[in-house]
Design a protein around this motif. Structure first.
Motif, PDB file in Angstrom:
ATOM      1  N   TYR A  17      13.998 -11.012 -10.390  1.00 20.44           N
ATOM      2  CA  TYR A  17      13.178 -11.235 -11.235  1.00 20.44           C
ATOM      3  C   TYR A  17      13.485 -10.106 -12.572  1.00 20.44           C
ATOM      4  CZ  TYR A  17      10.163 -13.447  -7.730  1.00 20.44           C
ATOM      5  OH  TYR A  17       9.791 -13.947  -6.856  1.00 20.44           O
ATOM      6  N   GLU A  18      13.434 -10.937 -13.899  1.00 18.74           N
ATOM      7  CA  GLU A  18      13.678  -9.999 -14.938  1.00 18.74           C
ATOM      8  C   GLU A  18      12.588 -10.437 -16.062  1.00 18.74           C
ATOM      9  OE1 GLU A  18      17.779  -9.712 -16.404  1.00 18.74           O
ATOM     10  OE2 GLU A  18      18.158 -11.210 -14.960  1.00 18.74           O
ATOM     11  N   GLY A  19      12.327  -9.350 -16.657  1.00 19.56           N
ATOM     12  CA  GLY A  19      11.547  -9.604 -17.999  1.00 19.56           C
ATOM     13  C   GLY A  19      11.526  -8.788 -19.129  1.00 19.56           C
ATOM     14  N   SER A  20      11.176  -9.236 -20.393  1.00 24.23           N
ATOM     15  CA  SER A  20      11.392  -8.451 -21.479  1.00 24.23           C
ATOM     16  C   SER A  20      10.073  -8.913 -22.486  1.00 24.23           C
ATOM     17  CB  SER A  20      12.704  -8.526 -22.006  1.00 24.23           C
ATOM     18  OG  SER A  20      12.828  -9.694 -22.622  1.00 24.23           O
ATOM     19  N   ALA A  21       9.793  -7.647 -23.330  1.00 28.38           N
ATOM     20  CA  ALA A  21       8.716  -8.008 -24.182  1.00 28.38           C
ATOM     21  C   ALA A  21       9.168  -7.358 -25.464  1.00 28.38           C
ATOM     22  CB  ALA A  21       7.648  -7.399 -23.618  1.00 28.38           C
ATOM     23  N   GLU A  22       8.690  -7.727 -26.691  1.00 26.72           N
ATOM     24  CA  GLU A  22       8.948  -7.187 -27.922  1.00 26.72           C
ATOM     25  C   GLU A  22       7.748  -7.373 -28.873  1.00 26.72           C
ATOM     26  OE1 GLU A  22      12.547  -8.951 -29.852  1.00 26.72           O
ATOM     27  OE2 GLU A  22      13.587  -9.492 -27.760  1.00 26.72           O
ATOM     28  N   PHE A  23       7.666  -6.431 -29.694  1.00 25.21           N
ATOM     29  CA  PHE A  23       6.574  -6.177 -30.710  1.00 25.21           C
ATOM     30  C   PHE A  23       7.138  -5.765 -31.897  1.00 25.21           C
ATOM     31  CE2 PHE A  23       3.048  -3.862 -32.922  1.00 25.21           C
ATOM     32  CZ  PHE A  23       2.328  -4.799 -33.009  1.00 25.21           C
TER      33      PHE A  23
ATOM     34  N   THR B 243       1.850  -6.897 -47.989  1.00 22.81           N
ATOM     35  CA  THR B 243       2.141  -7.645 -47.243  1.00 22.81           C
ATOM     36  C   THR B 243       2.313  -7.432 -45.708  1.00 22.81           C
ATOM     37  OG1 THR B 243       4.385  -7.443 -47.188  1.00 22.81           O
ATOM     38  CG2 THR B 243       3.845  -9.177 -48.704  1.00 22.81           C
ATOM     39  N   GLN B 244       1.986  -8.011 -44.596  1.00 22.26           N
ATOM     40  CA  GLN B 244       1.925  -7.554 -43.323  1.00 22.26           C
ATOM     41  C   GLN B 244       2.726  -8.592 -42.467  1.00 22.26           C
ATOM     42  OE1 GLN B 244      -2.060  -6.847 -41.928  1.00 22.26           O
ATOM     43  NE2 GLN B 244      -1.967  -4.762 -42.509  1.00 22.26           N
ATOM     44  N   THR B 245       3.511  -8.158 -41.461  1.00 26.17           N
ATOM     45  CA  THR B 245       4.246  -9.375 -40.634  1.00 26.17           C
ATOM     46  C   THR B 245       4.281  -8.733 -39.382  1.00 26.17           C
ATOM     47  OG1 THR B 245       5.826  -9.723 -42.428  1.00 26.17           O
ATOM     48  CG2 THR B 245       6.498 -10.363 -40.188  1.00 26.17           C
ATOM     49  N   ILE B 246       3.742  -9.725 -38.330  1.00 24.56           N
ATOM     50  CA  ILE B 246       3.554  -9.282 -36.952  1.00 24.56           C
ATOM     51  C   ILE B 246       4.618 -10.204 -36.236  1.00 24.56           C
ATOM     52  CG2 ILE B 246       2.055  -9.494 -34.961  1.00 24.56           C
ATOM     53  CD1 ILE B 246      -0.142  -8.870 -37.000  1.00 24.56           C
ATOM     54  N   GLY B 247       5.141  -9.796 -35.250  1.00 23.63           N
ATOM     55  CA  GLY B 247       6.007 -10.437 -34.275  1.00 23.63           C
ATOM     56  C   GLY B 247       5.870 -10.098 -33.078  1.00 23.63           C
ATOM     57  N   LEU B 248       5.794 -11.045 -32.112  1.00 30.13           N
ATOM     58  CA  LEU B 248       5.796 -11.033 -30.619  1.00 30.13           C
ATOM     59  C   LEU B 248       6.786 -11.964 -29.883  1.00 30.13           C
ATOM     60  CD1 LEU B 248       1.812 -11.167 -30.263  1.00 30.13           C
ATOM     61  CD2 LEU B 248       3.124  -9.079 -30.251  1.00 30.13           C
ATOM     62  N   ALA B 249       7.517 -11.280 -28.918  1.00 32.76           N
ATOM     63  CA  ALA B 249       8.286 -12.059 -28.098  1.00 32.76           C
ATOM     64  C   ALA B 249       8.338 -11.811 -26.514  1.00 32.76           C
ATOM     65  CB  ALA B 249       9.690 -12.081 -28.603  1.00 32.76           C
ATOM     66  N   GLY B 250       8.529 -12.736 -25.749  1.00 35.05           N
ATOM     67  CA  GLY B 250       8.709 -12.328 -24.348  1.00 35.05           C
ATOM     68  C   GLY B 250       9.621 -13.467 -23.814  1.00 35.05           C
ATOM     69  N   GLU B 251      10.193 -12.824 -22.394  1.00 35.53           N
ATOM     70  CA  GLU B 251      10.833 -13.676 -21.716  1.00 35.53           C
ATOM     71  C   GLU B 251      10.872 -13.269 -20.110  1.00 35.53           C
ATOM     72  OE1 GLU B 251      15.748 -15.178 -21.570  1.00 35.53           O
ATOM     73  OE2 GLU B 251      15.168 -12.999 -22.348  1.00 35.53           O
ATOM     74  N   PHE B 252      10.756 -14.429 -19.455  1.00 34.34           N
ATOM     75  CA  PHE B 252      10.734 -14.232 -17.915  1.00 34.34           C
ATOM     76  C   PHE B 252      11.699 -14.825 -17.197  1.00 34.34           C
ATOM     77  CE2 PHE B 252       9.117 -14.846 -13.779  1.00 34.34           C
ATOM     78  CZ  PHE B 252       8.890 -13.772 -13.143  1.00 34.34           C
TER      79      PHE B 252
END
Length: 86
Positions: free
Chosen positions: A15-21, A32-41
């Motif tokens: 199992y592997e996982g990652s998350a980004e914010f 201005t405001q920018t929000i980014g979220l990402a994830g992988e499993f």
């Protein structure tokens, strides 16, 4: 003399996982405001590899929504040989 062959690399983890914010905010004549979220499993049960990804990005300027994006991916592959997947 015969040289010893290097040991094979260890198998990948089951199992592997990652998350980004990410958050970016600017102010001045306009704000201005920018929000980014990402994830992988990734899961590797037996000969299968299962991968799931998701990404979300939103942008606002002067308190007005300018852009919003969501993307997702699911992929399943099966090992046919040690270095070949389909």
């Amino acid at each position: 003399a015969a040289s010893a062959q290097p040991a094979p690399p260890p198998p990948p983890p089951p199992y592997e996982g990652s998350a980004e914010f990410a958050f970016v905010s600017t102010s001045g004549n306009s704000s201005t405001q920018t929000i980014g979220l990402a994830g992988e499993f990734i899961a590797r049960p037996d000969v299968w590899t299962l991968r799931a990804k998701s990404i979300y990005v939103q942008n606002e300027a002067d308190d007005e929504l300018k852009a919003r994006s969501f993307a997702g991916l699911f992929r399943a592959s099966r090992a046919l040989r040690p270095r070949v997947e389909a």
